[in-house]
Design a protein around this motif. Structure first.
Motif, PDB file in Angstrom:
ATOM      1  N   GLY A 321      12.501   8.468   0.812  1.00 51.69           N
ATOM      2  CA  GLY A 321      13.295   7.251   0.757  1.00 51.69           C
ATOM      3  C   GLY A 321      12.556   5.983   1.128  1.00 51.69           C
ATOM      4  N   VAL A 322      11.273   6.100   1.423  1.00 46.05           N
ATOM      5  CA  VAL A 322      10.480   4.937   1.821  1.00 46.05           C
ATOM      6  C   VAL A 322       9.917   4.241   0.581  1.00 46.05           C
ATOM      7  N   HIS A 323      10.012   2.926   0.570  1.00 44.39           N
ATOM      8  CA  HIS A 323       9.475   2.142  -0.549  1.00 44.39           C
ATOM      9  C   HIS A 323       7.948   2.140  -0.497  1.00 44.39           C
ATOM     10  N   VAL A 324       7.327   2.431  -1.627  1.00 43.13           N
ATOM     11  CA  VAL A 324       5.867   2.408  -1.738  1.00 43.13           C
ATOM     12  C   VAL A 324       5.473   1.093  -2.401  1.00 43.13           C
ATOM     13  N   PRO A 325       4.794   0.212  -1.673  1.00 44.69           N
ATOM     14  CA  PRO A 325       4.480  -1.100  -2.254  1.00 44.69           C
ATOM     15  C   PRO A 325       3.505  -1.001  -3.413  1.00 44.69           C
ATOM     16  N   GLY A 326       3.493  -2.042  -4.221  1.00 43.82           N
ATOM     17  CA  GLY A 326       2.630  -2.090  -5.391  1.00 43.82           C
ATOM     18  C   GLY A 326       1.278  -2.688  -5.074  1.00 43.82           C
ATOM     19  N   PRO A 327       0.645  -3.332  -6.054  1.00 46.49           N
ATOM     20  CA  PRO A 327      -0.707  -3.867  -5.860  1.00 46.49           C
ATOM     21  C   PRO A 327      -0.726  -5.079  -4.938  1.00 46.49           C
ATOM     22  N   PHE A 328      -1.943  -5.495  -4.596  1.00 50.64           N
ATOM     23  CA  PHE A 328      -2.106  -6.726  -3.834  1.00 50.64           C
ATOM     24  C   PHE A 328      -1.523  -7.892  -4.623  1.00 50.64           C
ATOM     25  N   THR A 329      -0.978  -8.875  -3.894  1.00 52.25           N
ATOM     26  CA  THR A 329      -0.478 -10.085  -4.544  1.00 52.25           C
ATOM     27  C   THR A 329      -1.642 -10.868  -5.142  1.00 52.25           C
ATOM     28  N   LEU A 330      -1.314 -11.733  -6.085  1.00 48.65           N
ATOM     29  CA  LEU A 330      -2.353 -12.579  -6.673  1.00 48.65           C
ATOM     30  C   LEU A 330      -3.021 -13.456  -5.618  1.00 48.65           C
ATOM     31  N   ALA A 331      -2.240 -13.912  -4.654  1.00 46.30           N
ATOM     32  CA  ALA A 331      -2.802 -14.754  -3.590  1.00 46.30           C
ATOM     33  C   ALA A 331      -3.824 -13.969  -2.772  1.00 46.30           C
ATOM     34  N   THR A 332      -3.514 -12.709  -2.485  1.00 47.92           N
ATOM     35  CA  THR A 332      -4.454 -11.887  -1.712  1.00 47.92           C
ATOM     36  C   THR A 332      -5.696 -11.586  -2.531  1.00 47.92           C
ATOM     37  N   ARG A 333      -5.509 -11.306  -3.810  1.00 49.10           N
ATOM     38  CA  ARG A 333      -6.657 -11.041  -4.670  1.00 49.10           C
ATOM     39  C   ARG A 333      -7.575 -12.254  -4.733  1.00 49.10           C
ATOM     40  N   ALA A 334      -6.961 -13.433  -4.823  1.00 51.74           N
ATOM     41  CA  ALA A 334      -7.761 -14.664  -4.861  1.00 51.74           C
ATOM     42  C   ALA A 334      -8.512 -14.844  -3.540  1.00 51.74           C
ATOM     43  N   GLU A 335      -7.868 -14.499  -2.439  1.00 51.76           N
ATOM     44  CA  GLU A 335      -8.529 -14.617  -1.133  1.00 51.76           C
ATOM     45  C   GLU A 335      -9.706 -13.655  -1.020  1.00 51.76           C
ATOM     46  N   ILE A 336      -9.520 -12.426  -1.521  1.00 52.45           N
ATOM     47  CA  ILE A 336     -10.612 -11.441  -1.472  1.00 52.45           C
ATOM     48  C   ILE A 336     -11.809 -11.960  -2.271  1.00 52.45           C
ATOM     49  N   LEU A 337     -11.536 -12.507  -3.469  1.00 52.46           N
ATOM     50  CA  LEU A 337     -12.633 -13.015  -4.291  1.00 52.46           C
ATOM     51  C   LEU A 337     -13.328 -14.186  -3.614  1.00 52.46           C
ATOM     52  N   THR A 338     -12.551 -15.092  -3.050  1.00 58.81           N
ATOM     53  CA  THR A 338     -13.143 -16.255  -2.379  1.00 58.81           C
ATOM     54  C   THR A 338     -14.044 -15.812  -1.228  1.00 58.81           C
ATOM     55  N   ARG A 339     -13.543 -14.881  -0.442  1.00 60.18           N
ATOM     56  CA  ARG A 339     -14.330 -14.376   0.696  1.00 60.18           C
ATOM     57  C   ARG A 339     -15.575 -13.625   0.214  1.00 60.18           C
TER      58      ARG A 339
END
Length: 378
Positions: A321-339
């Protein structure tokens, strides 16, 4: 094809490393009536180096007329390999190529790599795949198994069948012993569990770790130089290599709790002891890589950084019954790339290719368009 019995590999139990028996098995198999190509899986670590050493040595012992079977020594570059490790692999490959050319050996030295659509950064930053862990180890199949398997299949298509030489040893670990047992059929060559037309030959399967190190410490490689760099690499890392993987059943060997050197981005392990070992050994320039890897681990399960829906638009609810989240948000993906780009500038070495950045931005544009269409439809 005649397949020699496994008992031929070790004729007697003398309590010592049976080098003469191993060399005899390699010689007998190379001289078999068929001429199937050999593919040596080369990870750059101690076991695969030993197998490559013994094969190279045997070829040099033969007259040119008897070197009728082609040998491929194949490494895999995930494109996020530990910098010291991939530098070592490339240096050894260059030595092998030079020696093969100088002595006119039928040796091809090759490197496989992930499909451009499935590199680590394209999947994580472009598609938003969360950092790999033990339950979602999406990296091993796409970055290691598929590229090497594709190379093997190409050789099978060209020759009908191939023999894959692996530096696996029963003594390496309980997991590796289980892998060895799956292949055991009482013969020297075993059919690969997943690759049709591929036979597996494990010439050093019964050696101990001490046997391997004693050999490498006393014998110089037949392609020149010494094994001193390899020994130092292990000493500095305090661990071992992520071995060649050609089947999903072997995947636990990649990213286990043991200290193995492999991808510097590996988030499957709780702590990257090998990269930390390099830092402690004096390679302080790798500290930023270690910090970045730890940050990727820390953001993985942050619900604020994950979308509610999966990439196909579904909401996934686990059986409990636990929700399994999806992919990283676009904002997080952009942060990973910037870093990541800032890190690349800081350490002065390429960590992501321009072609990957271009593909990532194309995927972001598509995701943004798909999201807008779903919102309009809803």
């Amino acid at each position: 094809m005649r397949i020699a019995a496994a008992t031929d590999l070790f004729a007697a139990d003398s309590g010592e490393a049976p080098w003469s028996d191993i060399r005899r098995a390699i010689a007998d198999e190379y001289a078999a009536s068929h001429a199937l190509p050999w593919i040596v899986g080369f990870s750059g670590g101690k076991d695969s180096t030993l197998v490559a050493h013994l094969v190279f040595e045997h070829l040099l012992s033969l007259p040119r007329s008897a070197r009728r079977r082609p040998v491929h020594i194949v490494a895999n570059d995930t494109l996020v390999e530990s910098p010291l490790v991939i530098a070592h692999i490339r240096a050894v490959q260059d030595e092998m190529r030079n020696a093969a050319s100088a002595f006119d050996l039928p040796v091809t030295v090759a490197t496989t790599a992930p499909d451009p659509e499935h590199t680590f950064w394209v999947n994580m930053i472009g598609r938003g795949y969360p950092s790999p862990n033990r339950t979602f180890r999406w990296c091993t199949d796409r970055m290691k198994i598929q590229p090497t398997s594709r190379y093997v299949r190409q050789q099978v298509d060209a020759s009908g069948e191939v023999v894959l030489l692996l530096g696996v040893r029963r003594d390496e670990s309980a997991t590796r012993a289980g892998t060895v047992a799956r292949y055991d059929n009482g013969e020297r060559l075993n059919r690969h569990n997943d690759l049709q037309g591929c036979w597996v030959f494990r010439p050093i399967v019964e050696l101990s770790t001490e046997d391997v190190w004693e050999f490498l410490g006393t014998e110089n490689p037949p392609w020149g130089g010494s094994h001193a760099r390899l020994i130092k690499l292990y000493r500095d890392a305090g661990g071992g290599e992520c071995p060649v993987v050609t089947a999903k059943s072997d995947a636990p060997s990649c990213g286990t709790t043991s200290s193995r050197f492999g991808c510097w981005t590996c988030t499957v392990v709780d702590k990257d002891r090998s990269l930390a070992g390099f830092v402690e050994a004096g390679f302080g320039e790798f500290t930023p890589l270690l910090d970045f890897r730890d940050w990727l681990v820390s953001i993985r399960n942050d619900p604020e950084r994950r979308l509610a829906r999966r990439r196909d638009g579904r909401v996934l609810i686990a059986p409990n019954g636990v929700h399994v989240p999806g992919p990283f948000t676009l904002a997080t993906r952009a942060e990973i790339l910037t870093r990541l780009l800032a890190l690349q500038e800081r350490v002065g070495r390429q960590l992501i290719m321009p072609s990957e950045v271009d593909r990532i931005r194309a995927l972001w544009a598509k995701d943004a368009l798909d999201g807008a269409e779903r919102s309009a439809a809803g």
